[in-house]
Design an enzyme around this catalytic site. Structure first.
Site, PDB file in Angstrom:
ATOM      1  N   VAL A   1      28.199  76.378 -24.327  1.00 26.29           N
ATOM      2  CA  VAL A   1      29.011  77.322 -25.091  1.00 26.29           C
ATOM      3  C   VAL A   1      28.224  78.053 -26.190  1.00 26.29           C
ATOM      4  O   VAL A   1      28.749  78.951 -26.836  1.00 26.29           O
ATOM      5  CB  VAL A   1      30.284  76.665 -25.705  1.00 26.29           C
TER       6      VAL A   1
ATOM      7  N   TYR B   1      25.765  62.501 -29.456  1.00 29.05           N
ATOM      8  CA  TYR B   1      26.254  63.610 -28.628  1.00 29.05           C
ATOM      9  C   TYR B   1      26.325  64.915 -29.446  1.00 29.05           C
ATOM     10  O   TYR B   1      25.875  65.971 -28.992  1.00 29.05           O
ATOM     11  CB  TYR B   1      27.624  63.239 -28.034  1.00 29.05           C
TER      12      TYR B   1
ATOM     13  N   TYR C   1      31.003  74.557 -15.442  1.00 25.57           N
ATOM     14  CA  TYR C   1      32.384  74.231 -15.803  1.00 25.57           C
ATOM     15  C   TYR C   1      33.276  74.364 -14.561  1.00 25.57           C
ATOM     16  O   TYR C   1      32.817  74.160 -13.435  1.00 25.57           O
ATOM     17  CB  TYR C   1      32.892  75.116 -16.956  1.00 25.57           C
TER      18      TYR C   1
ATOM     19  N   LYS D   1      23.446  68.078 -21.507  1.00 24.29           N
ATOM     20  CA  LYS D   1      23.993  67.068 -20.574  1.00 24.29           C
ATOM     21  C   LYS D   1      22.999  66.788 -19.445  1.00 24.29           C
ATOM     22  O   LYS D   1      22.968  65.690 -18.890  1.00 24.29           O
ATOM     23  CB  LYS D   1      25.332  67.549 -20.012  1.00 24.29           C
TER      24      LYS D   1
ATOM     25  N   SER E   1      26.089  72.262 -23.977  1.00 27.84           N
ATOM     26  CA  SER E   1      26.285  71.460 -22.763  1.00 27.84           C
ATOM     27  C   SER E   1      25.050  71.329 -21.887  1.00 27.84           C
ATOM     28  O   SER E   1      25.016  70.471 -21.009  1.00 27.84           O
ATOM     29  CB  SER E   1      27.393  72.081 -21.919  1.00 27.84           C
TER      30      SER E   1
HETATM   31  N1  GLU Z   1      29.333  70.520 -28.204  1.00 26.15           N
HETATM   32  C1  GLU Z   1      30.212  71.081 -27.277  1.00 26.15           C
HETATM   33  C2  GLU Z   1      31.443  70.233 -27.147  1.00 26.15           C
HETATM   34  O1  GLU Z   1      31.355  69.106 -26.785  1.00 26.15           O
HETATM   35  C3  GLU Z   1      29.538  71.285 -25.966  1.00 26.15           C
HETATM   36  C4  GLU Z   1      30.416  72.012 -25.081  1.00 26.15           C
HETATM   37  C5  GLU Z   1      29.758  72.917 -24.113  1.00 26.15           C
HETATM   38  O2  GLU Z   1      28.703  73.529 -24.307  1.00 26.15           O
HETATM   39  O3  GLU Z   1      30.387  73.004 -23.078  1.00 26.15           O
HETATM   40  O4  GLU Z   1      32.503  70.660 -27.422  1.00 26.15           O
END
Ligand code: GLU
Length: 305
Positions: free
Chosen positions: A259, A189, A241, A64, A61
């Site tokens: 994650v 993504y 989050y 992002k 994430s």
């Molecule tokens: N690739 C992960 C997903 O989209 C990223 C999630 C994350 O790190 O929060 O599920």
């Protein structure tokens, strides 16, 4: 500083046992849940580190933050925020409910999956490879490291198990908010989430944001100051989050977690911080990493509030 970091890593390593590796992407289960490391770079370019700071992991994430910056560079902030809002959700990172509940159908913010799928779709380029190359090239510059690449194993694992992300993307396509080829956007993504790096890379990226977009090691400006400000604000409100509010109260530093166990933090005009600890709490944040950065913030009085 080295002594302090060693002590903080030693004191907080034990918390790894209380967390769990991300299991919904099978390749992430290969990490060692007891690892914990930290890397810090100050705005003069001095670097400090302790623990498992040189273990590789996937950015997840934290990518992002990159897609938001590139989407703004390519489209201008107004056009980006026509497509994605900047409000915290209080929901999990892959929640679908807000997309249907909101009047506009826009994702709530660029730090949740729906919002990042949107910002990735806004990066210019003729195909996935060209867009991915822009993400990798950007990361190579802000980490001062040419060895940044996609972990194929994690990418394939993400792609195979990415049903929830597909659902988010197709839902946005169905309501007309997401333009373009959905499978290609998802492929980008999944690939950007699977980029491999280490805590040093995150710390260097963090210090560039802390330094208003100027690389401390050569004085080159690579991100406009107003874009750094937007990104840091959204990191404070939405970066951790649905624990972002608690993190702001307890730690008080703009940050983003993934994650894969990484946390990037950016203390305006002072430090970039990279943390790695793959055992996660129930919200998806590094459990020992959170304790470590809280102690560090207390010790050095880093809260921006
Ligand atoms: N690739 C992960 C997903 O989209 C990223 C999630 C994350 O790190 O929060 O599920």
């Amino acid at each position: 500083m080295f002594n302090l970091l060693n002590t903080l890593v030693e004191n907080n390593k034990k918390y790894g046992k209380e967390g769990k590796l991300a299991a919904y992407i099978p390749a992430l289960l290969e990490a060692n849940p007891n690892d914990l490391g930290i890397y810090i770079v100050d705005t003069r370019g001095k670097e400090y580190f302790a623990g498992d700071y040189n273990k590789k992991f996937t950015i997840q994430s934290i990518s992002k933050v990159v897609s938001l910056i590139l989407a703004i560079k390519d489209n201008g902030r107004e056009n980006v925020f026509k497509k994605v809002d900047v409000e915290p959700t209080g929901m999990g990172f892959n929640s679908i409910v807000n997309l249907e509940a909101s009047d506009t159908g826009k994702p709530y913010n660029p730090m949740i999956n729906a919002g990042a799928i949107m910002t990735s779709s806004l990066i210019d380029g003729k195909d996935v490879e060209e867009r991915l190359k822009k993400i990798l090239d950007f990361l190579k510059i802000v980490t001062n490291n040419n060895d940044i690449y996609v972990n194929e194993n994690v990418y394939l694992s993400e792609k195979e198990t990415g049903s929830r992300n597909r659902a988010l993307a197709y839902f946005m396509k169905s309501t007309g908010v997401l333009d373009g080829d959905v499978e290609e956007i998802l492929d980008l993504y999944f690939k950007q989430c699977s980029i491999e790096l280490d805590a040093r890379d995150l710390a260097r990226f963090g210090v560039v944001l802390a330094n208003d977009g100027v690389l401390p090691w050569n004085g080159r400006k690579v991100i406009p100051k107003d874009v750094c400000r937007i990104v840091k604000s959204i990191m404070v409100t939405c970066g951790m989050y649905d624990a972002s509010g608690e993190f702001a109260v307890n730690v008080g530093i703009p940050a983003k977690s993934g994650v894969g166990g990484g946390i990037i933090a950016t203390v305006p005009r002072q430090y970039g911080i990279g943390i790695y600890g793959p055992a996660l709490d129930e919200k998806g944040n590094s459990i020992a990493g959170l304790k470590l950065i809280k102690d560090l913030s207390d010790e050095l009085d880093l809260s921006i509030f």
